[in-house]
Design a protein around this motif. Structure first.
Motif, short mmCIF file in Angstrom:
data_model
loop_
_atom_site.label_atom_id
_atom_site.label_comp_id
_atom_site.label_asym_id
_atom_site.label_seq_id
_atom_site.Cartn_x
_atom_site.Cartn_y
_atom_site.Cartn_z
N ILE A 1 83.64 -105.16 3.35
CA ILE A 1 85.05 -105.66 3.31
C ILE A 1 86.06 -104.32 2.91
N LEU B 1 81.20 -112.05 4.10
CA LEU B 1 80.21 -112.93 4.44
C LEU B 1 80.93 -114.02 5.22
N ILE C 1 82.46 -117.87 4.09
CA ILE C 1 83.26 -117.78 3.00
C ILE C 1 84.84 -117.50 3.35
N SER C 2 85.57 -118.55 3.13
CA SER C 2 87.01 -118.48 3.66
C SER C 2 87.16 -117.96 5.14
N ASP C 3 86.14 -118.15 5.83
CA ASP C 3 85.76 -117.60 7.32
C ASP C 3 85.17 -118.85 8.04
N ALA D 1 84.22 -110.51 -1.17
CA ALA D 1 85.23 -109.71 -1.84
C ALA D 1 85.31 -110.54 -3.28
N TYR E 1 91.95 -116.11 -3.21
CA TYR E 1 92.32 -115.17 -2.36
C TYR E 1 93.81 -115.38 -2.28
N LEU F 1 89.36 -103.56 -2.61
CA LEU F 1 87.90 -103.41 -3.00
C LEU F 1 87.14 -102.71 -2.10
N LEU G 1 93.88 -108.68 -1.53
CA LEU G 1 94.09 -108.93 -2.93
C LEU G 1 93.03 -110.15 -3.34
N THR G 2 92.26 -110.38 -4.37
CA THR G 2 91.62 -111.21 -5.02
C THR G 2 91.91 -111.34 -6.44
N1 SAM Z 1 84.70 -113.61 4.15
C1 SAM Z 1 85.29 -112.79 3.10
C2 SAM Z 1 84.52 -112.46 1.85
O1 SAM Z 1 83.16 -112.54 2.00
O2 SAM Z 1 85.11 -111.89 1.23
C3 SAM Z 1 86.61 -113.26 2.99
C4 SAM Z 1 87.61 -113.50 4.30
S1 SAM Z 1 89.07 -114.21 3.81
C5 SAM Z 1 89.73 -114.66 5.35
C6 SAM Z 1 90.13 -112.65 3.49
C7 SAM Z 1 90.59 -112.53 1.75
O3 SAM Z 1 89.57 -111.98 1.15
C8 SAM Z 1 91.76 -111.57 1.92
O4 SAM Z 1 93.13 -112.31 2.15
C9 SAM Z 1 91.32 -111.29 0.58
O5 SAM Z 1 92.02 -112.15 -0.43
C10 SAM Z 1 89.92 -110.95 0.10
N2 SAM Z 1 89.52 -109.76 0.41
C11 SAM Z 1 88.87 -109.41 1.56
N3 SAM Z 1 88.61 -108.17 1.39
C12 SAM Z 1 89.03 -107.43 0.50
C13 SAM Z 1 89.17 -106.10 -0.46
N4 SAM Z 1 88.56 -105.40 0.16
N5 SAM Z 1 89.95 -106.28 -1.68
C14 SAM Z 1 90.36 -107.58 -2.45
N6 SAM Z 1 90.26 -108.68 -1.77
C15 SAM Z 1 89.63 -108.73 -0.30
#
Ligand code: SAM
Length: 284
Positions: free
Chosen positions: A17, A91, A94-96, A120, A165, A194, A222-223
């Motif tokens: 990530i 992953l 997960i929102s993907d 995340a 998210y 992160l 951001l999370t």
């Molecule tokens: N599948 C990913 C997972 O396993 O975390 C999440 C994908 S979702 C489309 C993307 C969102 O995850 C971002 O908008 C953010 O809210 C969160 N995210 C992804 N990378 C991040 C990071 N490095 N730091 C903080 N939040 C993160």
């Protein structure tokens, strides 16, 4: 250890990530050796794979073409190809995209194996220090007004820690929506970037997070990790119901003291009182 990748298996591979060193050696080996990698965006994943020195045959798999792609991927599995699914980061599913592919793959009799990796949501949760024993993942909230209002009303009443998210340009709106519904002292951490160079954890509560982002505009990924609501005190449950619930927990192998603790969290009834009920009731 089995020889991987195996024919007839769909591999769901977690990717970094932010910090490329977070890719596991097993994930690297799967990605090096599968016949096809399905990914959300071939250009984006092409850059990652290039940095990892992985030469792969990529096909796109995103929310707009997944209906068409699922049967194609099943066809590849039937033709003894080995397949990995990755998302832009973290992953898959997960929102993907990926859920429909996983269930169709299982329904067609093929195995699905996850090569775990960063996520995340979990990374933010465990770094926040907020209760992680039980939690809810909410992902991105709905955008449509009514569905969003319902989701927010539900989240602020949730007693478990919630993980959300949000994109940087919508963060302040979400924080304001939360502050209309819960106290400013409600525990909240926003994990920013992160695993990256400018990783930051902003907290410890809604007020301090709002103040921070009003002064310093939200940027990057951001999370949110929102502490649970305090359980409503004195839910009216009679002793018979409590004993039934306790014996149910104990029959699952949960030790009596832990069963009392868990039920206490849900009902707000004192742990000691619940524990004494276990001892009074001989059939438990
Ligand atoms: N599948 C990913 C997972 O396993 O975390 C999440 C994908 S979702 C489309 C993307 C969102 O995850 C971002 O908008 C953010 O809210 C969160 N995210 C992804 N990378 C991040 C990071 N490095 N730091 C903080 N939040 C993160």
């Amino acid at each position: 250890m089995r020889d991987e990748p195996e024919i007839g298996i769909l591999y769901l591979v977690g990717t970094p990530i932010g910090n490329i060193s977070d890719l596991s050696p097993r994930a690297q080996s799967i990605l090096e050796n599968v016949s096809i990698i399905a990914c959300e965006d071939t250009r984006h994943s092409g850059i990652l794979l290039n940095r990892l020195k992985i030469k792969a045959s990529l096909i796109s798999f995103h929310k707009y073409n997944c209906k068409k792609r699922v049967p194609e991927i099943l066809e590849h599995l039937a033709n003894n190809q080995t397949i990995a699914l990755i998302s832009d980061a973290g992953l898959p599913t997960i929102s993907d995209p990926g859920e429909a592919l996983v269930s169709a793959t299982r329904d067609s009799g093929y195995d699905v194996v996850c090569i775990p990796g960063p996520c995340a949501a979990l990374t933010a949760l465990i770094a926040s220090g907020l209760p992680a024993e039980r939690f809810c993942f909410e992902g991105f909230l709905p955008r449509k007004t009514r569905a969003r209002k319902l989701a927010l009303d539900h989240i602020v009443k949730e007693t478990r820690t919630s993980i959300l998210y949000e994109s940087p340009h919508r963060l302040l709106k979400l924080l304001e929506e939360l502050s209309e519904r819960c106290e400013g002292t409600r525990p909240l951490y926003v994990a920013r970037e992160l695993t990256k160079k400018h990783e930051q954890h902003i907290g410890p509560n809604l007020n301090s997070v709002i103040n921070h982002f009003r002064k310093s505009a939200p940027k990057g990924e951001l999370t949110l990790v929102l502490g649970g609501a305090k359980p409503e005190k004195k839910i009216k449950i009679n002793n018979d119901e409590l004993i039934k619930e306790l014996s149910n927990l104990i029959s699952q192998g949960i030790p009596p003291s832990m069963a009392a603790k868990q039920l206490s969290k849900i009902t707000g009834i004192s742990k000691n009182l619940l524990y004494s009920l276990i001892h009074k009731e001989q059939n438990i």
